[in-house]
Scaffold this active site. Structure first.
Site, PDB file in Angstrom:
ATOM      1  N   TYR B 149       0.852  -1.178   0.000  1.00 52.47           N
ATOM      2  CA  TYR B 149       0.000   0.000   0.000  1.00 52.47           C
ATOM      3  C   TYR B 149       0.889   1.230   0.000  1.00 52.47           C
ATOM      4  O   TYR B 149       1.653   1.455   0.940  1.00 52.47           O
ATOM      5  CB  TYR B 149      -0.918  -0.012   1.219  1.00 52.47           C
ATOM      6  CG  TYR B 149      -1.913   1.120   1.264  1.00 52.47           C
ATOM      7  CD1 TYR B 149      -3.066   1.082   0.484  1.00 52.47           C
ATOM      8  CD2 TYR B 149      -1.698   2.232   2.061  1.00 52.47           C
ATOM      9  CE1 TYR B 149      -3.984   2.122   0.509  1.00 52.47           C
ATOM     10  CE2 TYR B 149      -2.612   3.288   2.098  1.00 52.47           C
ATOM     11  CZ  TYR B 149      -3.759   3.217   1.307  1.00 52.47           C
ATOM     12  OH  TYR B 149      -4.659   4.248   1.331  1.00 52.47           O
ATOM     13  N   GLY B 191       5.683  -0.378   3.362  1.00 46.52           N
ATOM     14  CA  GLY B 191       6.152  -1.717   3.700  1.00 46.52           C
ATOM     15  C   GLY B 191       5.816  -2.738   2.634  1.00 46.52           C
ATOM     16  O   GLY B 191       4.797  -2.619   1.953  1.00 46.52           O
ATOM     17  N   GLU B 446       0.286   6.143  12.322  1.00 44.81           N
ATOM     18  CA  GLU B 446      -1.172   6.134  12.516  1.00 44.81           C
ATOM     19  C   GLU B 446      -1.633   7.349  13.320  1.00 44.81           C
ATOM     20  O   GLU B 446      -2.442   7.237  14.231  1.00 44.81           O
ATOM     21  CB  GLU B 446      -1.610   4.817  13.166  1.00 44.81           C
ATOM     22  CG  GLU B 446      -1.343   3.648  12.220  1.00 44.81           C
ATOM     23  CD  GLU B 446      -1.625   2.285  12.860  1.00 44.81           C
ATOM     24  OE1 GLU B 446      -2.757   1.824  12.712  1.00 44.81           O
ATOM     25  OE2 GLU B 446      -0.718   1.693  13.450  1.00 44.81           O
TER      26      GLU B 446
END
Lengths: 686, 686
Positions: B149, B191, B446
């Site tokens: 992603y 990642g 996050e």
């Protein structure tokens, strides 16, 4: 490295042009960085830094580009190779001790010979008799032998009296028998001993027969020089088990050791006997005479710790401030123009509050380290004043608290700066991963930061006891003055309503006195147990250390002779920022002690905010004046020229060795690297 | 591994027999650890843990013994091999998603396929149209493709609207042109994309012609599925530059990526079009419809973060408590017997004050995570109550503050535990080096822990505005109740003089209301700038999150149905320890807000000390009930059986690969390993 490709021509977005951003930051402050650098470090230090740097930079062995990719065994090998090269450069350039320290600082990767040069060397110098010194010194200086210092054990750290390793005198053979009776008696952590050293100063309980029964008892831990490896084969004898303890948080190139002795025999001359000795003919023991001026060397050691804490913090702050002045993120919520440029991250108050007080703390640490060093040097002169000697005795006890506070400030400060940098703070481009991991040892070594605060607190309790016993007695130190003053007017606390530079420093002192008397009451009157008071004593020591930092900063400001008025003004703001931000964090203690009025304490956040805004235009110039070379920083985010994004990309795309391999992600295949069928090889590495 | 030698027969000193020490600790508490473990984790979780553990333990590829010695490239290779084996075990044992998460947790080394299983998988599930889903799902599930992603960029993190990567619609060819116009437009951190993935969901500004001029403008960031490597050769096309960004603080086996596109063309079907689409014939854009119940999934994500923070903290606390119960150092200063045994380090109040509140925090995090999960699950049911829905809306905003506090507590807690362990805390025997390094990412990813607190604070300011506008309006949540209650009686603050379990929780709520109204006044009446308020908003959010932790802990205690009365009592003490220790740290806010009387705040240190003494006999049993397997802990200091010193020595003497090599320390020699003449080899590695 990488082939030419379309990325070669790409530049950062114009809003992310680091070079331009830093140039603009530098142009908006009139701080004279050269003068400030000289003020902090002195010209001799800066000249030395430049000279050693010039010698190191062309040497490929000191390149840091691939260091973080190496295995632990390779890190040790590289360390050994670097240590060898450093020694060759020492000989070539005729470096003195300070030059070598500078080289180690710039290389920033502890080489395995380090303990030979430091702790082993100083222990031999201090503990050898004249004969022993004459015998060993040439071998130490020529590196004919490589030495380590083996004191701590697997089961025993700070409590030296609890060491288990024994050296038993054998009158028949006139030898000492060095022995580790248990597993926990294994020497442990001893640097340079794991794989490198040929010799070690081994601290062991000196066991001699006692009384009519001739029962063996310990006469206390004493140092013995022991050969641990053959000079030719580099193998230990069968009666010694020695090796490296394995990977740890930091210091990958250092071979910290375990070492056990199985009735290993050493000659009478192995006992280092400057201060205590065993008569070889009778086995009679001569007690140690205490080495003179232990205060001095301990205080000097503590000033080095404070000065190092300052440098480490300066490094983290330099990286954070340069990067955060460049990095843009989000628009100001109150900005009327929704299409305006994004804000510099350093302009957010929530970022400033984390980084700018640490910038101020760097200077606070500096002035206290400097004050300690100056005091130490004054007391070494033959006509040192009594007052200085008394001050040194005080500093010897209280500097334990300063060691604790300084190393905490630096260790926590690195991580605070790292988090302030957001996502890229987690990357290798910070240049902080290794110094961070290395520095994490400091809060526990050379006196655990919580444990040693008892020393400073105990000193204060004793002083309070004296003051209460003879309130009219003579003051011998600043702390004495403060405690007597407090004793005289404890019922009328100042509750300062106005925070001038002077009353700020006085408020820190009042708070110390208040809590010292509180602790004294708890121990001497309420008879509380020592263990139940440890937390309060920790806080008392911290209050005292904060007061030292604030007080020394204040005195340095008063004496300042800088010609650049902007610098003088900004340093004053940094003094107030450090002091008031610390006061805010500890506001309840200031309130409770009556040092400052509660309403004034309420204004601190506002004052801190205002000071940060005043300091803000100067912060890039301030960190420039730390004069930390790019070679040492090894940081994409913190480089002097601001080319953050170019450097990050270069490290990734052109330097990262992982990108030279192509992998096979098919889970049914035993291939890891394409075409290698090397799945089983991985198993063999485990 | 190592030859037999005299160390084989050595045992630790009897005072350092860890197995005996832990047995004695366990015998002096009547806590039912099985019941408590079930209470915390539930039997399904514990059964799953045991089942997956049994499958992993015999697999040599998951051995951690040599992991810390490997080079970064080898860490990636090992990760890939482990990921492959994990997939094979998935197939063999028919593991579901929860089993895989459990395996990842126990292996404790992020494998490079992780983002394929998590973020890529969920993005595809959520963003694909039905047709796209039908096409891609089988390929994803069979690992025919490996996905990543790709959202964040070198120059752009939290501010997604600022992304530079563009996807321009070409009406002629009916393709999108993916392009990185600058270096800072490079995808970064993504990642699994660095070396592993074949495909990526690339988030890019959708560029379409706008208005009569047909000028290209951005319609906002949208997701595109892009093949980045050939499935056979695993090479990227020339129009894509992709690779691993290099070593970082943690996650060595993960290949975080950089990725740039040079006018790279993808078909119309690449735009994931569940919520927004471009008509292939006209180029007309259909705006996204907001996915339903985004509150829910975000809240669920935050509860996972809180639950993970709890597990990470449990791990650090387990290691620290087991080791510190075994470790002895110094005698008690008040001990009359100068020859008595040394104290357990865990009995020093200065050690307890660092570790025991963290033990309590572990439970505090647990009960809040559980409350969030339960609320989320209740609101998913079709007949969810209105009140629950309102509570969920509130939680969605305020959980930002909880994410911030929980990850700070855990990240800082690991380091606090490590330092409490003194010297050995710096060694690899802690088993905490890697989890520590990995977890340091959490305070910034996050949602940066400082930045996101604005979300919680903004919510509270809006609630205050509503309450002030209509004080008699309807309360829809607990926070509403509190704010209305405060509004009604702000002039008569409770100034609690007695701290019952209930008034403690109420004091935390009062403090939140007080500072929410203060912040509201600053913003709405004094018209302060948002930036100047950020620090206060951060503190407000933290106060709110602390109030959530205390409140949920309190409710859980009230509802507790444990049959073991000791456990119930000790959990109550942990509730008070967590709450009162937090209150002590923030005492000035409690004083200023009038939540608690100043004299009562003065008693908190004494109360905390007393609670720690009450809890002390139970701490080993409490950490036992976290049921963390030795396989996962990989800790000499924290192993269940207490054989600390045996394990430390075994790792050093028998497992450390550095000890298999003999070195030549002669600085004039080009030999590093004895007999190898390998000095030049080291240079080649740089």
């Amino acid at each position: 490295m990488a082939k030419k490709d379309f990325t070669d021509d790409l530049r950062p977005h114009p809003d992310a042009d680091g070079a331009k951003k830093l140039a603009s930051e530098r142009s908006r402050s009139s701080i004279d960085t050269d003068e400030l650098a000289n003020h902090v470090f002195g010209s001799a230090y800066l000249e030395r830094q430049q000279r050693v740097l010039t010698a190191l930079e062309p040497e490929k062995i000191f390149s840091k580009a691939n260091q973080a990719n190496l295995s632990r065994p390779d890190r040790y090998k590289l360390g050994l190779a670097r240590g060898k090269r450093m020694r060759q450069l020492m000989d070539k350039h005729g470096w003195d001790e300070a030059d070598i320290l500078m080289a180690e600082y710039l290389i920033d990767d502890l080489q395995p010979y380090h303990l030979h040069l430091s702790l082993f060397n100083s222990a031999m110098r201090e503990q050898c008799s004249d004969d022993q010194r004459a015998y060993w010194t040439p071998k130490i200086e020529s590196w004919e032998i490589i030495g380590a210092y083996a004191q701590t054990e697997l089961g025993h750290g700070s409590n030296v009296r609890g060491l288990e390793c024994q050296a038993t005198w054998d009158q028949k053979t006139k030898e000492f028998v060095i022995h580790s009776p248990t597993l926990t008696a294994s020497k442990w952590w001893n640097g340079t001993l794991g794989r490198t050293a040929t010799h070690a100063v081994v601290v062991a309980q000196l066991m001699l027969p006692h009384g009519p029964s001739g029962k063996l008892v310990s006469y206390g831990p004493r140092p013995f020089i022991v050969q641990v490896r053959d000079k030719k084969t580099h193998q230990p004898p069968e009666s010694i088990a020695v090796g490296d303890i394995g990977p740890k948080y930091g210091y990958a190139p250092m071979d910290n050791a375990y070492c056990l002795f199985d009735h290993h025999r050493v000659p009478h001359s192995a006992l280092l006997s400057r201060y205590a000795s065993v008569d070889p003919d009778t086995g009679a023991y001569t007690k140690p005479t205490n080495p003179a001026s232990v205060y001095g060397s301990l205080t000097r050691g503590r000033s080095v710790i404070v000065m190092n804490a300052r440098l480490v913090l300066a490094r983290a702050v330099t990286v954070a401030i340069r990067y955060l002045a460049i990095r843009r993120q989000f628009r100001d919520r109150d900005d009327a123009n929704p299409e305006g440029p994004e804000c510099a991250v350093l302009d957010y108050s929530t970022v400033q509050i984390r980084v700018l007080p640490l910038l101020a703390a760097t200077f606070a640490l500096h002035y206290s380290g400097e004050a300690m060093r100056e005091l130490y040097e004054r007391t070494r002169s033959t006509n040192a004043l009594d007052g200085d000697q008394a001050q040194l005795a005080e500093l010897h006890s209280t500097s334990a608290g300063l060691k604790s506070l300084a190393t905490d400030l630096a260790a926590n400060g690195i991580e605070t700066c790292r988090r302030a940098m957001g996502g890229h703070g987690f990357g290798g481009g910070t240049g902080l991963i290794q110094p961070n991991a290395d520095y994490l040892s400091k809060p526990t070594v050379e006196g655990d930061n919580w444990m040693i605060t008892q020393q400073a607190a105990r000193y204060l309790l004793n002083r309070v006891e004296d003051v209460k016993k003879s309130p009219a007695g003579e003051s011998r130190s600043r702390t004495d003055d403060n405690l007597r003053d407090y004793h005289a007017r404890a019922s009328t606390p100042p509750k300062s309503r106005q925070l001038s530079d002077e009353t700020i420093a006085a408020a820190f002192e009042w708070r110390v006195s208040f809590f010292a008397f509180e602790a004294h009451r708890a121990r001497y009157i309420q008879k509380k147990s020592w263990n139940s008071m440890l937390i309060d004593l920790y806080k008392l020591s911290r209050a005292y250390a904060q007061s030292m930092l604030v007080g020394n900063f204040y005195l340095a400001m008063r004496r300042s002779t800088l010609s650049c008025s902007t610098t003088t003004e900004v340093l004053g703001d940094l003094y107030r920022l450090f002091a008031l931000n610390t006061m805010d964090a500890e506001a309840r203690e200031f309130q409770k002690s009556g040092a400052v009025a509660a309403e004034v304490l309420d204004t601190l956040p506002e004052q801190v905010l205002h000071l940060m805004q005043k300091v803000r235009p100067h912060v890039v110039k301030l960190v420039d004046s730390f004069a930390l070379p790019d070679f040492m920083l090894d940081s994409a985010l913190g480089r002097y020229d601001g080319r953050v994004y170019e450097d990050l990309f270069n490290r990734a795309h052109r330097l990262n060795p992982l990108n030279r391999l192509t992998f096979n992600p098919d889970y049914r295949s035993d291939e890891i690297v394409m075409g290698a069928k090397d799945g089983a090889d991985m198993l063999a590495k485990l």
